[in-house]
Design a protein around this motif. Structure first.
Motif, PDB file in Angstrom:
ATOM      1  N   PRO A 156       0.823  -1.207   0.000  1.00 22.97           N
ATOM      2  CA  PRO A 156       0.000   0.000   0.000  1.00 22.97           C
ATOM      3  C   PRO A 156       0.869   1.273   0.000  1.00 22.97           C
ATOM      4  CG  PRO A 156       0.116  -0.915   2.202  1.00 22.97           C
ATOM      5  CD  PRO A 156       0.809  -1.896   1.291  1.00 22.97           C
ATOM      6  N   PRO A 157       0.306   2.390  -0.570  1.00 30.71           N
ATOM      7  CA  PRO A 157      -0.949   2.445  -1.340  1.00 30.71           C
ATOM      8  C   PRO A 157      -0.667   2.089  -2.795  1.00 30.71           C
ATOM      9  CG  PRO A 157      -0.046   4.639  -1.089  1.00 30.71           C
ATOM     10  CD  PRO A 157       0.909   3.715  -0.364  1.00 30.71           C
ATOM     11  N   THR A 158      -1.553   1.350  -3.413  1.00 29.39           N
ATOM     12  CA  THR A 158      -1.309   0.912  -4.780  1.00 29.39           C
ATOM     13  C   THR A 158      -2.618   0.637  -5.498  1.00 29.39           C
ATOM     14  OG1 THR A 158      -0.246  -0.825  -6.112  1.00 29.39           O
ATOM     15  CG2 THR A 158      -1.179  -1.497  -4.037  1.00 29.39           C
ATOM     16  N   PRO A 159      -2.657   0.786  -6.824  1.00 34.28           N
ATOM     17  CA  PRO A 159      -3.856   0.409  -7.572  1.00 34.28           C
ATOM     18  C   PRO A 159      -4.054  -1.102  -7.552  1.00 34.28           C
ATOM     19  CG  PRO A 159      -2.062   0.999  -9.060  1.00 34.28           C
ATOM     20  CD  PRO A 159      -1.617   1.380  -7.669  1.00 34.28           C
ATOM     21  N   GLN A 160      -5.284  -1.523  -7.620  1.00 38.71           N
ATOM     22  CA  GLN A 160      -5.597  -2.951  -7.528  1.00 38.71           C
ATOM     23  C   GLN A 160      -5.040  -3.752  -8.698  1.00 38.71           C
ATOM     24  OE1 GLN A 160      -7.314  -4.384  -4.829  1.00 38.71           O
ATOM     25  NE2 GLN A 160      -6.840  -2.370  -3.992  1.00 38.71           N
ATOM     26  N   THR A 161      -4.658  -3.067  -9.787  1.00 37.52           N
ATOM     27  CA  THR A 161      -4.175  -3.785 -10.966  1.00 37.52           C
ATOM     28  C   THR A 161      -2.710  -4.194 -10.821  1.00 37.52           C
ATOM     29  OG1 THR A 161      -3.673  -1.643 -11.978  1.00 37.52           O
ATOM     30  CG2 THR A 161      -5.786  -2.664 -12.536  1.00 37.52           C
ATOM     31  N   ASP A 162      -2.005  -3.662  -9.832  1.00 34.20           N
ATOM     32  CA  ASP A 162      -0.593  -3.971  -9.659  1.00 34.20           C
ATOM     33  C   ASP A 162      -0.421  -5.198  -8.761  1.00 34.20           C
ATOM     34  OD1 ASP A 162       2.131  -3.741  -9.926  1.00 34.20           O
ATOM     35  OD2 ASP A 162       2.158  -1.577  -9.542  1.00 34.20           O
ATOM     36  N   SER A 163       0.788  -5.712  -8.751  1.00 33.00           N
ATOM     37  CA  SER A 163       1.136  -6.821  -7.859  1.00 33.00           C
ATOM     38  C   SER A 163       2.312  -6.396  -6.989  1.00 33.00           C
ATOM     39  CB  SER A 163       1.509  -8.070  -8.666  1.00 33.00           C
ATOM     40  OG  SER A 163       0.412  -8.512  -9.437  1.00 33.00           O
ATOM     41  N   CYS A 164       2.518  -7.131  -5.919  1.00 29.43           N
ATOM     42  CA  CYS A 164       3.551  -6.782  -4.935  1.00 29.43           C
ATOM     43  C   CYS A 164       4.508  -7.956  -4.778  1.00 29.43           C
ATOM     44  CB  CYS A 164       2.885  -6.449  -3.603  1.00 29.43           C
ATOM     45  SG  CYS A 164       4.020  -6.031  -2.261  1.00 29.43           S
ATOM     46  N   ARG A 165       5.794  -7.696  -4.995  1.00 27.97           N
ATOM     47  CA  ARG A 165       6.803  -8.742  -4.754  1.00 27.97           C
ATOM     48  C   ARG A 165       7.281  -8.614  -3.314  1.00 27.97           C
ATOM     49  NH1 ARG A 165      12.505  -8.788  -7.762  1.00 27.97           N
ATOM     50  NH2 ARG A 165      12.993  -7.352  -6.038  1.00 27.97           N
ATOM     51  N   VAL A 166       7.049  -9.680  -2.537  1.00 28.53           N
ATOM     52  CA  VAL A 166       7.454  -9.689  -1.132  1.00 28.53           C
ATOM     53  C   VAL A 166       8.524 -10.770  -0.964  1.00 28.53           C
ATOM     54  CG1 VAL A 166       6.713  -9.865   1.260  1.00 28.53           C
ATOM     55  CG2 VAL A 166       5.115  -9.015  -0.483  1.00 28.53           C
ATOM     56  N   THR A 167       9.659 -10.358  -0.441  1.00 29.88           N
ATOM     57  CA  THR A 167      10.780 -11.283  -0.241  1.00 29.88           C
ATOM     58  C   THR A 167      10.988 -11.531   1.251  1.00 29.88           C
ATOM     59  OG1 THR A 167      11.874 -10.475  -2.249  1.00 29.88           O
ATOM     60  CG2 THR A 167      13.244 -11.679  -0.670  1.00 29.88           C
TER      61      THR A 167
END
Length: 220
Positions: free
Chosen positions: A152-163
């Motif tokens: 966050p904050p981000t548009p719903q169309t994006d994805s998040c890389r969590v390492t």
């Protein structure tokens, strides 16, 4: 007995008593040993069969009311290496779990629920439970692609890389980085999706299904 001899005997007895007292103070008793053993970290490992049993018991305890009967087919489990502890960890796809009478609600727009378990460091322990699109196990790390809402904050169309990276001292998978896919130099392709399907095998099957002259077309 003369006074000098009596004094020598008494001195000797006092010296022996003092030595005994010192010995008693320095030697640990059984209670001390038991307490030390309980406080010491366990290095015991469990077998892969014991780990799978522990995973299944955990799922039945947490989701038995919803599902009724619960079973884990082989397709719901994959061995991966995350900690360098000597035994591989287990990746468990709850979306592939057989949820008897109930509906399997462990996947949706944010992906599917994944669990990662270790059998080192004192027994069966769950390192992470998280909803994700896919993951790539690495050298003492786990790279995942998750819903954009995880950055966050981000548009719903994006994805998040969590390492996540393995913390040897704390014995945990610690979060190391969160970054939007749109801010990365290229599209992220994880090794496995949340159904534990191998992306490389999927791509090969996709290309093999095409005419030879079109096999250079990248898989979607």
């Amino acid at each position: 007995m003369s006074k000098s001899k009596t004094g020598a005997v008494l001195s000797g007895l006092l010296l022996l008593a003092a030595c005994g007292s010192e010995s008693d103070r320095s030697a640990p008793n059984k209670a001390d040993n038991a307490a030390a053993a309980a406080a010491a970290p366990s290095s015991r490992s469990v077998s892969e069969t014991e780990l799978k049993t522990a995973v299944l018991e955990n799922l039945r305890a947490r989701h038995g009311l919803q599902c009724g009967t619960i079973d884990l087919p082989d397709t719901a489990i994959k061995t991966v290496e995350l900690t360098g502890g000597g035994n591989p960890e287990l990746a468990v796809s709850l979306n592939k779990m057989n949820c008897g009478a109930g509906q399997n609600n462990f996947s949706g727009s944010p992906g599917g629920v994944m669990q990662f378990w270790t059998r080192d460091y004192g027994g069966a322990n769950m390192l992470l439970e998280q909803q994700m699109y896919g993951f790539t196990p690495g050298e003492r790390e786990l790279v995942t692609m998750q819903h954009g809402g995880e950055c966050p904050p981000t548009p719903q169309t994006d994805s998040c890389r969590v390492t996540y990276r393995w913390n040897e001292e704390a014995k945990i998978l610690a979060e190391a980085e969160r970054i939007l896919e749109s801010k990365l130099p290229e599209r992220q392709r994880m090794a496995y999706d949340y159904d534990l399907r191998d992306r490389a095998e999927q791509r090969k099957a996709y290309l093999d299904s095409m005419p030879k002259e079109r096999r250079t077309v990248p898989a979607p």
